[in-house]
Design an enzyme around this catalytic site. Structure first.
Site, PDB file in Angstrom:
ATOM      1  N   GLU A  23     -13.393 -16.072 -21.966  1.00 20.89           N
ATOM      2  CA  GLU A  23     -13.723 -15.299 -20.783  1.00 20.89           C
ATOM      3  C   GLU A  23     -15.188 -15.466 -20.423  1.00 20.89           C
ATOM      4  O   GLU A  23     -16.022 -15.754 -21.271  1.00 20.89           O
ATOM      5  CB  GLU A  23     -13.455 -13.815 -21.041  1.00 20.89           C
ATOM      6  CG  GLU A  23     -11.981 -13.531 -21.201  1.00 20.89           C
ATOM      7  CD  GLU A  23     -11.703 -12.076 -21.462  1.00 20.89           C
ATOM      8  OE1 GLU A  23     -10.698 -11.590 -20.930  1.00 20.89           O
ATOM      9  OE2 GLU A  23     -12.477 -11.428 -22.172  1.00 20.89           O
ATOM     10  N   CYS A  80     -22.468 -14.252 -17.730  1.00 20.36           N
ATOM     11  CA  CYS A  80     -22.365 -14.024 -19.168  1.00 20.36           C
ATOM     12  C   CYS A  80     -21.331 -15.023 -19.687  1.00 20.36           C
ATOM     13  O   CYS A  80     -20.164 -14.977 -19.293  1.00 20.36           O
ATOM     14  CB  CYS A  80     -21.923 -12.578 -19.393  1.00 20.36           C
ATOM     15  SG  CYS A  80     -21.625 -12.163 -21.114  1.00 20.36           S
ATOM     16  N   CYS A 104     -14.206 -15.423 -32.163  1.00 22.69           N
ATOM     17  CA  CYS A 104     -15.453 -15.416 -32.933  1.00 22.69           C
ATOM     18  C   CYS A 104     -15.097 -15.299 -34.403  1.00 22.69           C
ATOM     19  O   CYS A 104     -14.255 -14.484 -34.774  1.00 22.69           O
ATOM     20  CB  CYS A 104     -16.334 -14.240 -32.507  1.00 22.69           C
ATOM     21  SG  CYS A 104     -17.945 -14.215 -33.333  1.00 22.69           S
ATOM     22  N   CYS A 152     -17.853  -8.263 -36.552  1.00 21.86           N
ATOM     23  CA  CYS A 152     -18.571  -7.023 -36.272  1.00 21.86           C
ATOM     24  C   CYS A 152     -17.528  -5.967 -35.909  1.00 21.86           C
ATOM     25  O   CYS A 152     -16.646  -6.206 -35.098  1.00 21.86           O
ATOM     26  CB  CYS A 152     -19.559  -7.232 -35.127  1.00 21.86           C
ATOM     27  SG  CYS A 152     -20.744  -8.554 -35.474  1.00 21.86           S
ATOM     28  N   CYS A 191     -16.798  -4.700 -32.159  1.00 23.08           N
ATOM     29  CA  CYS A 191     -16.669  -5.695 -31.087  1.00 23.08           C
ATOM     30  C   CYS A 191     -15.220  -6.173 -30.970  1.00 23.08           C
ATOM     31  O   CYS A 191     -14.586  -6.521 -31.967  1.00 23.08           O
ATOM     32  CB  CYS A 191     -17.592  -6.874 -31.360  1.00 23.08           C
ATOM     33  SG  CYS A 191     -17.460  -8.184 -30.121  1.00 23.08           S
ATOM     34  N   CYS A 195     -19.890  -5.427 -22.449  1.00 22.66           N
ATOM     35  CA  CYS A 195     -20.200  -6.002 -23.759  1.00 22.66           C
ATOM     36  C   CYS A 195     -19.151  -5.609 -24.786  1.00 22.66           C
ATOM     37  O   CYS A 195     -18.788  -4.442 -24.897  1.00 22.66           O
ATOM     38  CB  CYS A 195     -21.531  -5.471 -24.265  1.00 22.66           C
ATOM     39  SG  CYS A 195     -22.915  -5.889 -23.248  1.00 22.66           S
TER      40      CYS A 195
HETATM   41  N1  SAH Z   1     -22.388 -13.032 -31.173  1.00 22.40           N
HETATM   42  C1  SAH Z   1     -23.534 -12.823 -30.320  1.00 22.40           C
HETATM   43  C2  SAH Z   1     -23.187 -12.986 -28.874  1.00 22.40           C
HETATM   44  C3  SAH Z   1     -22.243 -11.937 -28.337  1.00 22.40           C
HETATM   45  S1  SAH Z   1     -23.239 -10.813 -27.521  1.00 22.40           S
HETATM   46  C4  SAH Z   1     -24.157 -11.473 -30.624  1.00 22.40           C
HETATM   47  O1  SAH Z   1     -23.533 -10.658 -31.277  1.00 22.40           O
HETATM   48  O2  SAH Z   1     -25.290 -11.242 -30.244  1.00 22.40           O
HETATM   49  C5  SAH Z   1     -22.369  -9.435 -27.312  1.00 22.40           C
HETATM   50  C6  SAH Z   1     -23.311  -8.226 -27.312  1.00 22.40           C
HETATM   51  O3  SAH Z   1     -22.501  -7.092 -27.068  1.00 22.40           O
HETATM   52  C7  SAH Z   1     -23.916  -8.024 -28.671  1.00 22.40           C
HETATM   53  O4  SAH Z   1     -25.151  -7.421 -28.642  1.00 22.40           O
HETATM   54  C8  SAH Z   1     -22.892  -7.113 -29.283  1.00 22.40           C
HETATM   55  O5  SAH Z   1     -23.378  -6.479 -30.388  1.00 22.40           O
HETATM   56  C9  SAH Z   1     -22.613  -6.194 -28.134  1.00 22.40           C
HETATM   57  N2  SAH Z   1     -21.361  -5.470 -28.293  1.00 22.40           N
HETATM   58  C10 SAH Z   1     -20.314  -5.815 -29.039  1.00 22.40           C
HETATM   59  N3  SAH Z   1     -19.341  -4.894 -28.964  1.00 22.40           N
HETATM   60  C11 SAH Z   1     -19.790  -3.931 -28.131  1.00 22.40           C
HETATM   61  C12 SAH Z   1     -19.231  -2.720 -27.632  1.00 22.40           C
HETATM   62  N4  SAH Z   1     -18.012  -2.342 -27.965  1.00 22.40           N
HETATM   63  N5  SAH Z   1     -19.973  -1.973 -26.774  1.00 22.40           N
HETATM   64  C13 SAH Z   1     -21.201  -2.375 -26.411  1.00 22.40           C
HETATM   65  N6  SAH Z   1     -21.778  -3.515 -26.844  1.00 22.40           N
HETATM   66  C14 SAH Z   1     -21.085  -4.285 -27.699  1.00 22.40           C
END
Ligand code: SAH
Length: 352
Positions: free
Chosen positions: A83, A104, A111, A115, A118, A337
Protein backbone atom coordinates in the site's frame (compact mmCIF):
# COMPACT_ATOMS: atom_id res chain seq x y z
CA UNK A 1 8.06 0.93 -14.81
CA UNK A 2 10.95 -1.48 -14.87
CA UNK A 3 13.62 0.94 -16.07
CA UNK A 4 16.21 -1.75 -16.59
CA UNK A 5 13.85 -3.73 -18.79
CA UNK A 6 13.11 -0.49 -20.63
CA UNK A 7 16.80 0.16 -21.33
CA UNK A 8 17.48 -3.44 -22.35
CA UNK A 9 14.46 -3.54 -24.62
CA UNK A 10 15.34 -0.30 -26.35
CA UNK A 11 18.95 -1.47 -26.77
CA UNK A 12 17.80 -4.77 -28.25
CA UNK A 13 15.71 -2.82 -30.76
CA UNK A 14 18.76 -0.67 -31.66
CA UNK A 15 17.05 2.48 -30.48
CA UNK A 16 19.28 5.42 -29.55
CA UNK A 17 20.23 5.67 -25.86
CA UNK A 18 18.30 8.89 -25.34
CA UNK A 19 14.97 7.10 -25.85
CA UNK A 20 15.02 5.62 -22.33
CA UNK A 21 15.61 9.10 -20.91
CA UNK A 22 12.74 10.47 -22.95
CA UNK A 23 10.38 7.83 -21.63
CA UNK A 24 11.49 8.43 -18.06
CA UNK A 25 11.02 12.21 -18.39
CA UNK A 26 7.43 11.70 -19.48
CA UNK A 27 6.71 9.18 -16.75
CA UNK A 28 8.28 11.41 -14.09
CA UNK A 29 6.10 14.31 -15.27
CA UNK A 30 2.97 12.26 -14.71
CA UNK A 31 2.18 10.94 -18.19
CA UNK A 32 -0.59 8.34 -17.89
CA UNK A 33 0.67 6.04 -20.67
CA UNK A 34 3.16 5.64 -23.52
CA UNK A 35 0.46 7.07 -25.76
CA UNK A 36 1.12 10.61 -24.47
CA UNK A 37 4.85 10.53 -25.24
CA UNK A 38 4.48 12.50 -28.42
CA UNK A 39 8.17 12.92 -29.17
CA UNK A 40 8.50 9.16 -29.57
CA UNK A 41 7.55 7.57 -32.90
CA UNK A 42 4.02 6.16 -32.68
CA UNK A 43 5.15 2.68 -33.70
CA UNK A 44 7.74 2.64 -30.91
CA UNK A 45 5.14 3.71 -28.35
CA UNK A 46 2.94 0.80 -29.40
CA UNK A 47 5.81 -1.69 -29.24
CA UNK A 48 6.80 -0.45 -25.81
CA UNK A 49 3.24 -0.72 -24.53
CA UNK A 50 3.27 -4.39 -25.49
CA UNK A 51 6.74 -5.20 -24.17
CA UNK A 52 7.42 -3.03 -21.10
CA UNK A 53 4.47 -2.71 -18.70
CA UNK A 54 3.84 0.96 -17.95
CA UNK A 55 3.79 0.15 -14.22
CA UNK A 56 5.18 -2.85 -12.29
CA UNK A 57 2.17 -2.53 -10.00
CA UNK A 58 -1.47 -3.36 -10.51
CA UNK A 59 -3.85 -0.98 -8.75
CA UNK A 60 -6.29 -3.18 -6.86
CA UNK A 61 -8.22 -0.60 -4.89
CA UNK A 62 -8.16 3.05 -4.09
CA UNK A 63 -9.85 4.86 -1.22
CA UNK A 64 -10.17 8.52 -0.38
CA UNK A 65 -10.57 9.79 3.16
CA UNK A 66 -12.61 12.80 4.17
CA UNK A 67 -9.39 14.77 4.75
CA UNK A 68 -8.27 14.22 1.14
CA UNK A 69 -5.82 11.41 1.93
CA UNK A 70 -5.73 8.82 -0.83
CA UNK A 71 -4.69 5.23 -0.17
CA UNK A 72 -3.84 2.82 -2.92
CA UNK A 73 -3.60 -0.94 -2.59
CA UNK A 74 -1.36 -2.46 -5.24
CA UNK A 75 -0.27 -5.94 -6.22
CA UNK A 76 3.12 -6.75 -7.69
CA UNK A 77 3.41 -8.94 -10.81
CA UNK A 78 3.75 -11.96 -8.48
CA UNK A 79 0.63 -10.83 -6.58
CA UNK A 80 2.27 -9.51 -3.42
CA UNK A 81 0.19 -6.80 -1.70
CA UNK A 82 1.47 -3.37 -0.77
CA UNK A 83 0.00 0.00 0.00
CA UNK A 84 0.94 3.63 -0.46
CA UNK A 85 -0.72 6.83 0.65
CA UNK A 86 -0.84 10.43 -0.52
CA UNK A 87 -1.55 13.05 2.11
CA UNK A 88 -2.81 16.47 1.14
CA UNK A 89 -2.17 19.39 3.44
CA UNK A 90 -3.82 22.75 3.17
CA UNK A 91 -1.74 25.88 2.97
CA UNK A 92 0.39 27.69 0.49
CA UNK A 93 3.63 26.02 -0.45
CA UNK A 94 4.04 28.37 -3.38
CA UNK A 95 2.40 26.01 -5.77
CA UNK A 96 -0.87 25.92 -7.60
CA UNK A 97 -3.62 23.75 -6.21
CA UNK A 98 -2.86 24.13 -2.50
CA UNK A 99 -0.33 22.98 0.08
CA UNK A 100 2.10 20.16 0.57
CA UNK A 101 1.50 16.80 -1.06
CA UNK A 102 3.32 14.04 0.71
CA UNK A 103 3.51 10.44 -0.40
CA UNK A 104 4.07 7.62 2.06
CA UNK A 105 5.74 4.68 0.34
CA UNK A 106 6.26 1.02 1.17
CA UNK A 107 9.68 -0.60 0.93
CA UNK A 108 8.53 -4.19 1.50
CA UNK A 109 5.37 -6.24 1.08
CA UNK A 110 4.60 -6.90 4.74
CA UNK A 111 7.37 -6.54 7.32
CA UNK A 112 9.59 -9.14 8.99
CA UNK A 113 9.73 -7.13 12.22
CA UNK A 114 7.00 -7.55 14.78
CA UNK A 115 6.34 -4.26 16.54
CA UNK A 116 3.32 -5.06 18.66
CA UNK A 117 1.28 -1.94 17.94
CA UNK A 118 1.72 -1.98 14.15
CA UNK A 119 -0.73 -3.62 11.77
CA UNK A 120 1.91 -4.36 9.11
CA UNK A 121 3.88 -6.41 11.63
CA UNK A 122 0.88 -8.68 12.06
CA UNK A 123 0.64 -9.61 8.38
CA UNK A 124 2.83 -12.10 6.60
CA UNK A 125 6.13 -10.84 5.26
CA UNK A 126 6.35 -11.45 1.52
CA UNK A 127 9.51 -9.85 0.14
CA UNK A 128 11.54 -6.74 -0.52
CA UNK A 129 10.21 -4.46 -3.24
CA UNK A 130 12.38 -3.54 -6.20
CA UNK A 131 13.36 0.08 -6.80
CA UNK A 132 10.95 0.16 -9.73
CA UNK A 133 8.11 -1.09 -7.55
CA UNK A 134 8.93 1.62 -5.04
CA UNK A 135 9.07 4.33 -7.70
CA UNK A 136 5.85 3.16 -9.30
CA UNK A 137 4.00 3.97 -6.06
CA UNK A 138 5.17 7.58 -6.32
CA UNK A 139 4.44 7.71 -10.05
CA UNK A 140 0.90 6.55 -9.43
CA UNK A 141 0.22 9.62 -7.28
CA UNK A 142 2.21 11.88 -9.60
CA UNK A 143 -0.32 11.00 -12.28
CA UNK A 144 -3.06 12.39 -10.01
CA UNK A 145 -1.24 15.62 -9.12
CA UNK A 146 2.11 17.22 -8.32
CA UNK A 147 3.84 15.79 -5.25
CA UNK A 148 6.71 17.30 -3.25
CA UNK A 149 7.44 15.26 -0.11
CA UNK A 150 8.11 11.59 0.48
CA UNK A 151 8.28 9.48 3.62
CA UNK A 152 9.25 5.82 3.76
CA UNK A 153 6.67 5.12 6.44
CA UNK A 154 4.49 2.67 4.60
CA UNK A 155 4.85 -1.08 4.86
CA UNK A 156 8.19 -2.55 5.70
CA UNK A 157 11.53 -1.62 7.20
CA UNK A 158 13.40 0.48 4.60
CA UNK A 159 16.81 -0.29 6.12
CA UNK A 160 16.33 -3.97 5.32
CA UNK A 161 15.98 -3.04 1.65
CA UNK A 162 18.18 0.03 1.57
CA UNK A 163 19.79 -0.44 -1.84
CA UNK A 164 16.42 -0.47 -3.58
CA UNK A 165 15.15 2.41 -1.44
CA UNK A 166 18.20 4.54 -2.29
CA UNK A 167 17.98 3.65 -5.98
CA UNK A 168 14.37 4.90 -5.91
CA UNK A 169 15.43 8.04 -4.01
CA UNK A 170 17.90 8.90 -6.75
CA UNK A 171 15.01 9.33 -9.14
CA UNK A 172 12.58 11.14 -6.85
CA UNK A 173 13.86 14.66 -7.67
CA UNK A 174 12.76 14.14 -11.27
CA UNK A 175 9.25 13.49 -9.95
CA UNK A 176 9.34 16.71 -7.90
CA UNK A 177 10.64 15.46 -4.55
CA UNK A 178 14.04 16.73 -3.45
CA UNK A 179 16.29 14.63 -1.23
CA UNK A 180 15.83 17.03 1.68
CA UNK A 181 12.10 16.43 1.44
CA UNK A 182 12.56 12.67 1.53
CA UNK A 183 12.55 10.89 4.90
CA UNK A 184 13.55 7.32 5.61
CA UNK A 185 12.00 5.95 8.79
CA UNK A 186 13.59 3.08 10.68
CA UNK A 187 13.00 0.98 13.78
CA UNK A 188 16.66 1.69 14.58
CA UNK A 189 18.43 -0.75 12.29
CA UNK A 190 21.95 0.48 12.98
CA UNK A 191 23.75 -0.73 9.85
CA UNK A 192 21.11 1.11 7.82
CA UNK A 193 21.51 4.32 9.81
CA UNK A 194 25.26 4.13 9.21
CA UNK A 195 24.79 3.49 5.51
CA UNK A 196 22.42 6.43 5.25
CA UNK A 197 24.97 8.67 6.98
CA UNK A 198 27.55 7.62 4.38
CA UNK A 199 25.17 8.22 1.48
CA UNK A 200 25.76 11.27 -0.74
CA UNK A 201 22.12 12.21 -1.06
CA UNK A 202 20.99 14.60 1.71
CA UNK A 203 18.09 12.40 2.80
CA UNK A 204 16.36 12.71 6.16
CA UNK A 205 16.32 10.12 8.91
CA UNK A 206 13.37 9.33 11.16
CA UNK A 207 13.72 7.02 14.12
CA UNK A 208 10.80 5.07 15.57
CA UNK A 209 11.62 5.12 19.27
CA UNK A 210 8.35 4.70 21.21
CA UNK A 211 9.99 4.14 24.61
CA UNK A 212 12.72 5.89 26.64
CA UNK A 213 14.17 2.73 28.18
CA UNK A 214 15.23 -0.72 27.02
CA UNK A 215 12.84 -2.99 28.90
CA UNK A 216 9.73 -1.28 27.60
CA UNK A 217 11.15 -0.77 24.14
CA UNK A 218 12.05 -4.44 23.83
CA UNK A 219 8.53 -5.33 24.83
CA UNK A 220 7.01 -3.06 22.19
CA UNK A 221 9.64 -3.62 19.51
CA UNK A 222 11.53 -6.92 19.71
CA UNK A 223 14.20 -5.48 17.38
CA UNK A 224 15.45 -3.56 20.43
CA UNK A 225 17.01 -6.79 21.70
CA UNK A 226 19.31 -6.72 18.72
CA UNK A 227 19.94 -2.98 18.58
CA UNK A 228 19.42 -1.51 22.06
CA UNK A 229 18.42 2.05 22.71
CA UNK A 230 21.78 3.57 23.66
CA UNK A 231 23.45 2.22 20.53
CA UNK A 232 20.60 3.37 18.32
CA UNK A 233 20.76 6.87 19.79
CA UNK A 234 24.54 6.94 19.26
CA UNK A 235 24.08 5.95 15.62
CA UNK A 236 21.45 8.66 15.14
CA UNK A 237 23.73 11.26 16.73
CA UNK A 238 26.55 10.17 14.48
CA UNK A 239 24.21 10.54 11.50
CA UNK A 240 23.38 14.07 12.59
CA UNK A 241 27.02 14.99 13.15
CA UNK A 242 27.92 13.58 9.76
CA UNK A 243 25.29 15.61 7.92
CA UNK A 244 26.97 18.84 8.95
CA UNK A 245 30.21 18.16 7.12
CA UNK A 246 31.21 20.45 4.29
CA UNK A 247 28.83 23.23 3.35
CA UNK A 248 25.62 21.28 3.75
CA UNK A 249 23.08 22.14 6.42
CA UNK A 250 22.68 19.69 9.26
CA UNK A 251 19.73 17.35 9.05
CA UNK A 252 18.00 16.89 12.38
CA UNK A 253 16.74 13.40 13.16
CA UNK A 254 12.99 13.04 13.63
CA UNK A 255 12.04 10.83 16.54
CA UNK A 256 8.69 9.12 16.23
CA UNK A 257 6.89 8.24 19.44
CA UNK A 258 3.47 6.66 19.26
CA UNK A 259 1.42 7.50 22.34
CA UNK A 260 0.04 4.41 24.10
CA UNK A 261 -2.24 4.98 27.08
CA UNK A 262 -0.68 3.87 30.37
CA UNK A 263 2.28 2.32 28.56
CA UNK A 264 4.68 5.04 27.46
CA UNK A 265 2.82 8.30 28.10
CA UNK A 266 3.67 9.13 31.73
CA UNK A 267 5.31 12.38 32.81
CA UNK A 268 8.43 10.58 34.11
CA UNK A 269 8.73 8.88 30.74
CA UNK A 270 8.70 12.25 29.01
CA UNK A 271 11.53 13.37 31.27
CA UNK A 272 13.43 10.15 30.62
CA UNK A 273 13.00 10.71 26.88
CA UNK A 274 14.27 14.27 27.24
CA UNK A 275 17.35 13.04 29.16
CA UNK A 276 18.01 10.48 26.44
CA UNK A 277 17.70 12.92 23.55
CA UNK A 278 19.12 16.04 25.15
CA UNK A 279 21.29 15.09 28.11
CA UNK A 280 22.55 17.92 30.24
CA UNK A 281 25.32 19.85 28.57
CA UNK A 282 24.28 18.71 25.12
CA UNK A 283 23.01 21.59 23.05
CA UNK A 284 23.45 19.92 19.68
CA UNK A 285 19.71 19.80 18.98
CA UNK A 286 20.13 16.57 17.06
CA UNK A 287 16.54 15.45 17.55
CA UNK A 288 13.04 16.63 17.01
CA UNK A 289 10.23 14.55 18.46
CA UNK A 290 6.96 13.81 16.66
CA UNK A 291 4.34 12.52 19.06
CA UNK A 292 2.01 10.24 17.11
CA UNK A 293 -1.56 9.65 18.27
CA UNK A 294 -2.05 5.88 18.21
CA UNK A 295 -4.23 4.60 15.41
CA UNK A 296 -6.30 1.53 16.26
CA UNK A 297 -4.96 -1.63 14.63
CA UNK A 298 -6.77 -4.32 16.57
CA UNK A 299 -3.79 -4.64 18.93
CA UNK A 300 -4.11 -4.74 22.71
CA UNK A 301 -3.24 -1.03 23.02
CA UNK A 302 -5.30 2.07 23.47
CA UNK A 303 -4.20 5.50 22.36
CA UNK A 304 -3.36 8.20 24.90
CA UNK A 305 -6.01 10.88 25.24
CA UNK A 306 -5.51 14.43 24.08
CA UNK A 307 -4.73 15.73 27.55
CA UNK A 308 -1.98 13.14 28.16
CA UNK A 309 -0.46 13.85 24.77
CA UNK A 310 -0.46 17.56 25.52
CA UNK A 311 1.08 17.02 28.96
CA UNK A 312 3.79 14.81 27.45
CA UNK A 313 4.46 17.42 24.78
CA UNK A 314 4.72 20.19 27.36
CA UNK A 315 7.13 18.15 29.50
CA UNK A 316 9.44 17.58 26.53
CA UNK A 317 9.22 21.20 25.42
CA UNK A 318 9.91 22.33 28.98
CA UNK A 319 13.06 20.21 28.96
CA UNK A 320 14.21 21.96 25.79
CA UNK A 321 13.39 19.21 23.31
CA UNK A 322 11.73 20.40 20.08
CA UNK A 323 8.45 18.54 19.79
CA UNK A 324 5.26 18.51 17.74
CA UNK A 325 2.14 16.39 17.77
CA UNK A 326 1.59 14.75 14.41
CA UNK A 327 -1.68 15.31 12.62
CA UNK A 328 -3.51 12.09 12.07
CA UNK A 329 -4.50 11.63 8.45
CA UNK A 330 -6.72 9.16 6.68
CA UNK A 331 -7.88 7.30 9.76
CA UNK A 332 -11.34 6.58 8.32
CA UNK A 333 -9.79 4.51 5.52
CA UNK A 334 -7.14 2.75 7.63
CA UNK A 335 -4.43 4.74 5.91
CA UNK A 336 -2.91 6.26 9.04
CA UNK A 337 0.46 5.18 10.50
CA UNK A 338 0.54 1.53 11.41
CA UNK A 339 -2.74 0.78 9.69
CA UNK A 340 -1.32 -0.25 6.36
CA UNK A 341 -2.15 -3.91 6.26
CA UNK A 342 -3.44 -5.64 3.22
CA UNK A 343 -6.33 -7.10 5.16
CA UNK A 344 -7.58 -3.63 6.01
CA UNK A 345 -7.47 -2.65 2.37
CA UNK A 346 -9.21 -5.86 1.42
CA UNK A 347 -12.43 -4.55 2.90
CA UNK A 348 -14.71 -2.71 0.50
CA UNK A 349 -13.41 0.82 0.20
CA UNK A 350 -15.31 3.95 -0.74
CA UNK A 351 -14.89 4.91 -4.37
CA UNK A 352 -12.59 7.82 -5.14
N1 SAH B 1 9.63 0.22 9.77
C1 SAH B 1 9.82 1.65 9.71
C2 SAH B 1 8.95 2.28 8.67
C3 SAH B 1 7.47 2.21 8.96
S1 SAH B 1 7.07 3.74 9.60
C4 SAH B 1 9.61 2.25 11.08
O1 SAH B 1 9.08 1.59 11.95
O2 SAH B 1 10.02 3.38 11.31
C5 SAH B 1 5.62 3.60 10.36
C6 SAH B 1 5.54 4.59 11.52
O3 SAH B 1 4.25 4.45 12.08
C7 SAH B 1 6.51 4.21 12.60
O4 SAH B 1 6.96 5.28 13.35
C8 SAH B 1 5.64 3.31 13.43
O5 SAH B 1 6.16 3.12 14.68
C9 SAH B 1 4.36 4.08 13.43
N2 SAH B 1 3.22 3.26 13.80
C10 SAH B 1 3.11 1.94 13.72
N3 SAH B 1 1.92 1.52 14.17
C11 SAH B 1 1.24 2.62 14.55
C12 SAH B 1 -0.06 2.85 15.08
N4 SAH B 1 -0.89 1.85 15.29
N5 SAH B 1 -0.43 4.12 15.34
C13 SAH B 1 0.41 5.14 15.10
N6 SAH B 1 1.65 4.99 14.59
C14 SAH B 1 2.07 3.74 14.32
Amino acid sequence: MDLQLLRETLAAWDEPAFRAKQVWRWAAAGAPSYEEMTDLPAALRERLARKVPFSCLRLEREAKARDGTVKALFATADSRPLEAVMMRYRGHAGRTGGGRRSVCLSSQSGCPLTCRFCATGAMRFARNLTSSEILDQALHFRRIEEIDHCVFMGMGEPMLNLDAVLAACERLPAIGITHRRTTISTVGWIPGIEALAACDMPLRLALSLHAPEDALRSELMPVNERYPLAEVIDAARAFYAHTGSGTSKRRRVFVEYVMLAGVNDRYEQALALARLLAPEGDSSGAFKVNLIPYNPTGSEFRGSGRASIEAFRAALAGAGVPVTVRLTRGRDIDAACGQLAASAAGAPAPAV
